[in-house]
Write an enzyme that holds these catalytic residues in place. Structure first.
Site, PDB file in Angstrom:
ATOM      1  CD  GLU A 151      21.962  19.189 -83.885  1.00 45.47           C
ATOM      2  OE1 GLU A 151      22.338  19.825 -82.876  1.00 45.47           O
ATOM      3  OE2 GLU A 151      21.773  19.736 -84.987  1.00 45.47           O
ATOM      4  CB  SER A 154      24.916  15.578 -76.417  1.00 45.46           C
ATOM      5  OG  SER A 154      25.488  16.848 -76.620  1.00 45.46           O
ATOM      6  CG  ASP A 171      17.448  30.723 -89.774  1.00 45.40           C
ATOM      7  OD1 ASP A 171      17.345  31.859 -89.307  1.00 45.40           O
ATOM      8  OD2 ASP A 171      18.399  29.948 -89.555  1.00 45.40           O
ATOM      9  CG  HIS A 213      25.626  19.075 -79.302  1.00 48.87           C
ATOM     10  ND1 HIS A 213      24.623  18.270 -78.797  1.00 48.87           N
ATOM     11  CD2 HIS A 213      25.161  19.526 -80.499  1.00 48.87           C
ATOM     12  CE1 HIS A 213      23.598  18.243 -79.637  1.00 48.87           C
ATOM     13  NE2 HIS A 213      23.910  18.990 -80.690  1.00 48.87           N
TER      14      HIS A 213
HETATM   15  P1  FAD Z   1      17.334  33.694 -81.268  1.00 45.81           P
HETATM   16  O1  FAD Z   1      17.993  33.394 -79.996  1.00 45.81           O
HETATM   17  O2  FAD Z   1      15.909  34.155 -81.238  1.00 45.81           O
HETATM   18  O3  FAD Z   1      18.236  34.778 -82.019  1.00 45.81           O
HETATM   19  C1  FAD Z   1      18.035  35.065 -83.396  1.00 45.81           C
HETATM   20  C2  FAD Z   1      18.574  36.459 -83.711  1.00 45.81           C
HETATM   21  O4  FAD Z   1      17.717  37.440 -83.131  1.00 45.81           O
HETATM   22  C3  FAD Z   1      19.969  36.741 -83.148  1.00 45.81           C
HETATM   23  O5  FAD Z   1      20.642  37.561 -84.059  1.00 45.81           O
HETATM   24  C4  FAD Z   1      19.690  37.480 -81.842  1.00 45.81           C
HETATM   25  O6  FAD Z   1      20.763  38.326 -81.466  1.00 45.81           O
HETATM   26  C5  FAD Z   1      18.451  38.267 -82.230  1.00 45.81           C
HETATM   27  N1  FAD Z   1      17.545  38.528 -81.094  1.00 45.81           N
HETATM   28  C6  FAD Z   1      17.164  37.656 -80.138  1.00 45.81           C
HETATM   29  N2  FAD Z   1      16.291  38.243 -79.287  1.00 45.81           N
HETATM   30  C7  FAD Z   1      16.128  39.510 -79.714  1.00 45.81           C
HETATM   31  C8  FAD Z   1      15.352  40.626 -79.267  1.00 45.81           C
HETATM   32  N3  FAD Z   1      14.561  40.541 -78.193  1.00 45.81           N
HETATM   33  N4  FAD Z   1      15.427  41.791 -79.977  1.00 45.81           N
HETATM   34  C9  FAD Z   1      16.226  41.893 -81.065  1.00 45.81           C
HETATM   35  N5  FAD Z   1      16.985  40.870 -81.546  1.00 45.81           N
HETATM   36  C10 FAD Z   1      16.920  39.697 -80.874  1.00 45.81           C
HETATM   37  N6  FAD Z   1      17.416  25.640 -86.802  1.00 45.81           N
HETATM   38  C11 FAD Z   1      16.309  24.936 -87.103  1.00 45.81           C
HETATM   39  O7  FAD Z   1      15.492  25.383 -87.898  1.00 45.81           O
HETATM   40  N7  FAD Z   1      16.068  23.703 -86.564  1.00 45.81           N
HETATM   41  C12 FAD Z   1      16.929  23.138 -85.670  1.00 45.81           C
HETATM   42  O8  FAD Z   1      16.682  22.023 -85.193  1.00 45.81           O
HETATM   43  C13 FAD Z   1      18.104  23.870 -85.306  1.00 45.81           C
HETATM   44  N8  FAD Z   1      18.979  23.388 -84.381  1.00 45.81           N
HETATM   45  C14 FAD Z   1      20.031  24.168 -83.978  1.00 45.81           C
HETATM   46  C15 FAD Z   1      20.857  23.705 -82.945  1.00 45.81           C
HETATM   47  C16 FAD Z   1      21.932  24.467 -82.492  1.00 45.81           C
HETATM   48  C17 FAD Z   1      22.791  23.950 -81.366  1.00 45.81           C
HETATM   49  C18 FAD Z   1      22.201  25.732 -83.108  1.00 45.81           C
HETATM   50  C19 FAD Z   1      23.387  26.561 -82.654  1.00 45.81           C
HETATM   51  C20 FAD Z   1      21.390  26.192 -84.134  1.00 45.81           C
HETATM   52  C21 FAD Z   1      20.296  25.431 -84.564  1.00 45.81           C
HETATM   53  N9  FAD Z   1      19.425  25.885 -85.564  1.00 45.81           N
HETATM   54  C22 FAD Z   1      18.313  25.149 -85.907  1.00 45.81           C
HETATM   55  C23 FAD Z   1      19.687  27.147 -86.256  1.00 45.81           C
HETATM   56  C24 FAD Z   1      18.985  28.330 -85.580  1.00 45.81           C
HETATM   57  O9  FAD Z   1      17.584  28.144 -85.593  1.00 45.81           O
HETATM   58  C25 FAD Z   1      19.339  29.600 -86.361  1.00 45.81           C
HETATM   59  O10 FAD Z   1      20.694  29.910 -86.129  1.00 45.81           O
HETATM   60  C26 FAD Z   1      18.437  30.794 -86.168  1.00 45.81           C
HETATM   61  O11 FAD Z   1      18.822  31.792 -87.117  1.00 45.81           O
HETATM   62  C27 FAD Z   1      18.524  31.432 -84.796  1.00 45.81           C
HETATM   63  O12 FAD Z   1      17.954  30.672 -83.834  1.00 45.81           O
HETATM   64  P2  FAD Z   1      18.135  31.057 -82.275  1.00 45.81           P
HETATM   65  O13 FAD Z   1      17.363  30.088 -81.508  1.00 45.81           O
HETATM   66  O14 FAD Z   1      19.553  31.260 -81.963  1.00 45.81           O
HETATM   67  O15 FAD Z   1      17.378  32.478 -82.292  1.00 45.81           O
END
Ligand code: FAD
Length: 293
Positions: free
Chosen positions: A12, A10, A104, A261
């Site tokens: 991106e 895939s 973020d 990916h």
């Molecule tokens: P989460 O899964 O919510 O995790 C974030 C943090 O919170 C982690 O440290 C986790 O351990 C912690 N956490 C989760 N749940 C809990 C809980 N219940 N209690 C306490 N702590 C918790 N960013 C963008 O803005 N736009 C994009 O399009 C984008 N695409 C991405 C694509 C990929 C494949 C990847 C790997 C990252 C991408 N990112 C993108 C970056 C991503 O948004 C950041 O890394 C962000 O900081 C974390 O997102 P997440 O979805 O992993 O968050």
């Protein structure tokens, strides 16, 4: 685990801003479509900064290529209503796959949204649309920089699966052991969904260093030192960057990764060169055909 015939590729993209960027992405996507990837994904600026751009790029890819498109959704700072509107819109467009993220927020932007974590977005997508979407989430072989600790980060990945995620894509990394150790570690916690390695082709090392500092991806010292030695020799730097990523992909495939990916940064050249040089598990005739082009 050995690679299977379900091996997925895939790509991106990010939403381009200028007309020139849009035209370039159209031709990039057309070339990458030739290898029949499983899907194209399009990033989304957390806080809504690229909302229109993401939607426009998704629509354009959908119209101009036959490849399924997976929009990213980042929930931090967003209301449930805003997310619901985008999800509905994508459903109307015929989208069947989403990448659900927390995101973020840009610095200085308050955190006034209704979601705290990606798991809450996954839950919301399932609540509002049932099984309509295949949901991808993010995973971090070197662990997320804000995670309390390693086990907690994997437990948080598990929460995303329990909320309904189908598969995960990783942050990029350059050490294949980080990925394989992560898979083993996840299995200890009962996390066994497909985890696809995210691959960052190295085009400009200085930019990569800057971005890696922000997202917490480690660049091994031996790689930084070799690039430092090629500071005045861009051709050797390009070749070295290619070899590093080629060897990484080779080891991932040999070790049984379920797919790759690519973070394309809207460029196709290195991705296509990598695919041509790799001994890919044959998923379609298209990728094999590339080898003879
Ligand atoms: P989460 O899964 O919510 O995790 C974030 C943090 O919170 C982690 O440290 C986790 O351990 C912690 N956490 C989760 N749940 C809990 C809980 N219940 N209690 C306490 N702590 C918790 N960013 C963008 O803005 N736009 C994009 O399009 C984008 N695409 C991405 C694509 C990929 C494949 C990847 C790997 C990252 C991408 N990112 C993108 C970056 C991503 O948004 C950041 O890394 C962000 O900081 C974390 O997102 P997440 O979805 O992993 O968050």
């Amino acid at each position: 685990m050995k690679a299977t015939s379900d091996f997925s590729i895939s790509f991106e993209f990010f939403p381009p801003k200028s007309l020139e960027g849009k035209e370039k992405l159209s031709s990039t996507a057309a070339r990458l479509a030739e290898v029949s990837p499983q899907f194209f994904s399009v990033t989304f600026g957390a806080g809504g900064s690229t909302r229109e751009g993401t939607i426009e790029t998704v629509s354009s890819l959908k119209v101009h290529t036959a490849i399924p498109v997976a929009p990213h959704l980042a929930c931090i700072g967003a209301s449930r209503e805003e997310m619901a509107a985008m999800i509905r819109h994508y459903q109307t467009l015929g989208i069947q796959r989403l990448v659900a993220l927390r995101g973020d927020l840009p610095s200085g932007m308050g955190q006034s949204g209704e979601f705290r974590y990606a798991s809450e977005l996954v839950e919301f997508i399932r609540e509002t649309t049932g099984d309509h979407f295949h949901i991808e989430v993010a995973a971090y072989p070197e662990f997320h920089p804000q995670a309390r600790n390693a086990p907690n980060d994997v437990l948080n990945l598990k929460k995303k699966i329990e909320a309904g995620a189908n598969s995960a894509i990783t942050q990029y990394f350059f050490n294949p052991d980080a990925y394989f150790n992560f898979l083993d570690y996840c299995a200890e916690f009962g996390v066994t969904l497909p985890i696809i390695p995210g691959i960052m082709p190295i085009a400009q090392f200085s930019k990569l260093q800057h971005f890696s500092n922000l997202c917490g991806a480690e660049i091994p010292r031996w790689i930084s030192e070799r690039f430092a030695a090629y500071a005045d020799d861009p051709e050797s730097a390009r070749k070295f960057g290619f070899e590093v990523v080629h060897e990484l992909c080779r080891q991932l495939i040999a070790g049984g990764a379920p797919g790759l990916h690519f973070y394309t940064l809207n460029h196709d050249e290195i991705c296509l060169e990598l695919l041509r040089e790799l001994d890919l598990p044959s998923r379609t005739g298209e990728i094999s055909r590339l080898k003879v082009l």
